[in-house]
Scaffold this motif. Sequence first.
Motif, PDB file in Angstrom:
ATOM      1  N   UNK A  41       5.239   5.864  10.004  1.00  0.00           N
ATOM      2  CA  UNK A  41       6.963   5.719  10.474  1.00  0.00           C
ATOM      3  C   UNK A  41       7.680   4.856   9.518  1.00  0.00           C
ATOM      4  N   UNK A  42       6.942   2.922   9.333  1.00  0.00           N
ATOM      5  CA  UNK A  42       7.395   2.089   9.312  1.00  0.00           C
ATOM      6  C   UNK A  42       7.483   2.105   8.131  1.00  0.00           C
ATOM      7  N   UNK A  43       6.517   2.516   7.146  1.00  0.00           N
ATOM      8  CA  UNK A  43       5.986   2.018   5.624  1.00  0.00           C
ATOM      9  C   UNK A  43       5.843   3.440   4.926  1.00  0.00           C
ATOM     10  N   UNK A  62       8.291   6.542   0.514  1.00  0.00           N
ATOM     11  CA  UNK A  62       8.512   8.118   0.001  1.00  0.00           C
ATOM     12  C   UNK A  62      10.163   8.481   0.088  1.00  0.00           C
ATOM     13  N   UNK A  63      10.728   8.281   0.845  1.00  0.00           N
ATOM     14  CA  UNK A  63      11.907   9.186   1.382  1.00  0.00           C
ATOM     15  C   UNK A  63      12.911   8.320  -0.071  1.00  0.00           C
ATOM     16  N   UNK A 103      10.187  15.384  -0.311  1.00  0.00           N
ATOM     17  CA  UNK A 103       9.564  16.620   0.086  1.00  0.00           C
ATOM     18  C   UNK A 103       8.338  17.154  -0.234  1.00  0.00           C
ATOM     19  N   UNK A 104       7.819  15.538   0.002  1.00  0.00           N
ATOM     20  CA  UNK A 104       6.666  15.661   0.158  1.00  0.00           C
ATOM     21  C   UNK A 104       5.478  16.005   1.180  1.00  0.00           C
ATOM     22  N   UNK A 105       4.363  16.622   0.824  1.00  0.00           N
ATOM     23  CA  UNK A 105       4.093  17.435   2.256  1.00  0.00           C
ATOM     24  C   UNK A 105       2.925  15.862   2.405  1.00  0.00           C
ATOM     25  N   UNK A 106       3.708  15.403   4.150  1.00  0.00           N
ATOM     26  CA  UNK A 106       2.401  14.577   5.006  1.00  0.00           C
ATOM     27  C   UNK A 106       1.762  14.692   5.744  1.00  0.00           C
ATOM     28  N   UNK A 107       0.321  14.720   5.519  1.00  0.00           N
ATOM     29  CA  UNK A 107      -0.105  15.575   6.631  1.00  0.00           C
ATOM     30  C   UNK A 107      -1.678  13.966   7.051  1.00  0.00           C
ATOM     31  N   UNK A 119       0.477  -0.948   0.233  1.00  0.00           N
ATOM     32  CA  UNK A 119       0.262  -0.124   0.479  1.00  0.00           C
ATOM     33  C   UNK A 119       0.598   1.530   0.222  1.00  0.00           C
ATOM     34  N   UNK A 120       1.853   1.137   0.606  1.00  0.00           N
ATOM     35  CA  UNK A 120       2.874   2.573   1.245  1.00  0.00           C
ATOM     36  C   UNK A 120       3.135   2.700  -0.534  1.00  0.00           C
ATOM     37  N   UNK A 121       3.699   1.015  -1.658  1.00  0.00           N
ATOM     38  CA  UNK A 121       4.501   1.356  -2.466  1.00  0.00           C
ATOM     39  C   UNK A 121       3.640   2.264  -3.569  1.00  0.00           C
ATOM     40  N   UNK A 122       2.049   1.718  -3.382  1.00  0.00           N
ATOM     41  CA  UNK A 122       0.776   2.253  -4.218  1.00  0.00           C
ATOM     42  C   UNK A 122       0.731   3.850  -4.771  1.00  0.00           C
TER      43      UNK A 122
END
Length: 485
Positions: free
Chosen positions: A255-257, A262-263, A269-273, A207-210
């Motif tokens: 924090x784990x995925x 993304x990094x 640099x993408x802003x995570x809300x 899902x993180x890869x998505x």
Amino acid sequence: MKATISALILLVTFSAFSQQKSKMQSKPFTVNGKSVMVYTSADSTNLRITNTDNLKFSVLKQPVETQTCIFVDPNKTFQTFLGIGGAITDASAEVFAKLSQENQQEFLNAYFSKDKGIGYSLIRTNIHSCDFSSDMYTYVNEGDADLKTFSIKHDQKFKIPLIKKATETAGGKLTLFASPWSPPAFMKDTKNMLKGGKLLPEFYQSWANYYVKFINAYQKEGIPVWGLTVQNEPMAVQTWESCIYTAEEERDFLKNYLGPTLSKAGLGDKKITVWDHNRDLMTQRASTILDDPQANKYVWGIGFHWYESWSGGEPMFENVGAVNEMYPNKNLLFTEGCNEKFDANKYQLWKNGERYGKSMIHDFNNGTVGWTDWNILLDEKGGPNHVGNFCFAPIHADTKTGELIYTPSYYFIGHFSKFIGKEAQRISSVSSRSQLITTSFLNQDGKVITVVMNQTNKKVTYNLCIGTNATEVTILPHAIQTLVY
């Protein structure tokens, strides 16, 4: 030698401090020679962001208690403004595609032109389907955990063309962020995108890869993705696409995925809300995530909606301020709001617009940097919506006649978005009477934008006070004004 180095450090430090102080004091705000342009929208009139007055300041050293005043202090600055906008959903894009070319251009100008419209600069979009889609869909084939079939072909028909046209109308740049409503069904414990359910731990990485696939695909289309929210409304089991994360689950997925993924993909640099849900539980969500240093480092801000009044209570504006006090280094972003339960007989219901004005003033005064409405366009039924959850938008299109219908909400939002510029700073703005509410911003060009809203059935005369100067302004019953000076 040590004495020489110490003296040099002291000199450099003093010089830097002096330059900073000089910069801060270089352009103190003054009303000398300035006029106040007043723009008004009012109930039971034809005034819609209409220039109704051009006023001058005069000396008023000490107001008295019998005078109603709005006190603005441009020297007291707070958060930096990000933008105001709305959501380009599948529904909005599908309705837009049905308009004539002439009405499409009118619509684009109405939202995204500062001169011809209200100057939206912020856009939210959905990552695959949400309730405001005509059907349920994902970007991969069912069961494809490796995402080998990932494709945004669905979005290329309606949504991506509208985003591109909106961006062009806005001068080539919009701040766009994206939100998922649910992972694909095979990734969830319920095997269903609808009605809640949870992301299974074995699919956290997939899902993180998505998200990475989505961002890269959109950016390949020439659409920069500024940021994303982890999950739309993570505590709501909805009849439409939804997925539940407890505060701990959202923290750990982030924090784990999601954050590391993304990094690693070069998208750090993408802003995570986080949160992206109502004001009611936002302090608990913020503290659970932000008190964890490993999660905190990935968080740009806390997003929130306005639907906490479903319980019969009032909007919890103070919770936004509480989060701002608790975590002053994080940003606050209003990510969604709309007037629910569509009824075509209530297109021009003024209190629908007033809900926007009240929320925007209070949210900005509590530290919010940006404010995002829900669908920018819906049809004459309040859709399309594949689960029958029909709502209002600021602009509706009657797909039978082609007519564009502007609701009061459009004008209330415009009293902010048309006048407040990017990178403006909110400044102190206080009303002496509860009948009037207000917020103010100092634009980069030196102009002050003050918004005043009259919540009563009576006309009110007030003094706009800047230091020892003031000008007298009259505001009609149930009106909103923008003052530019």
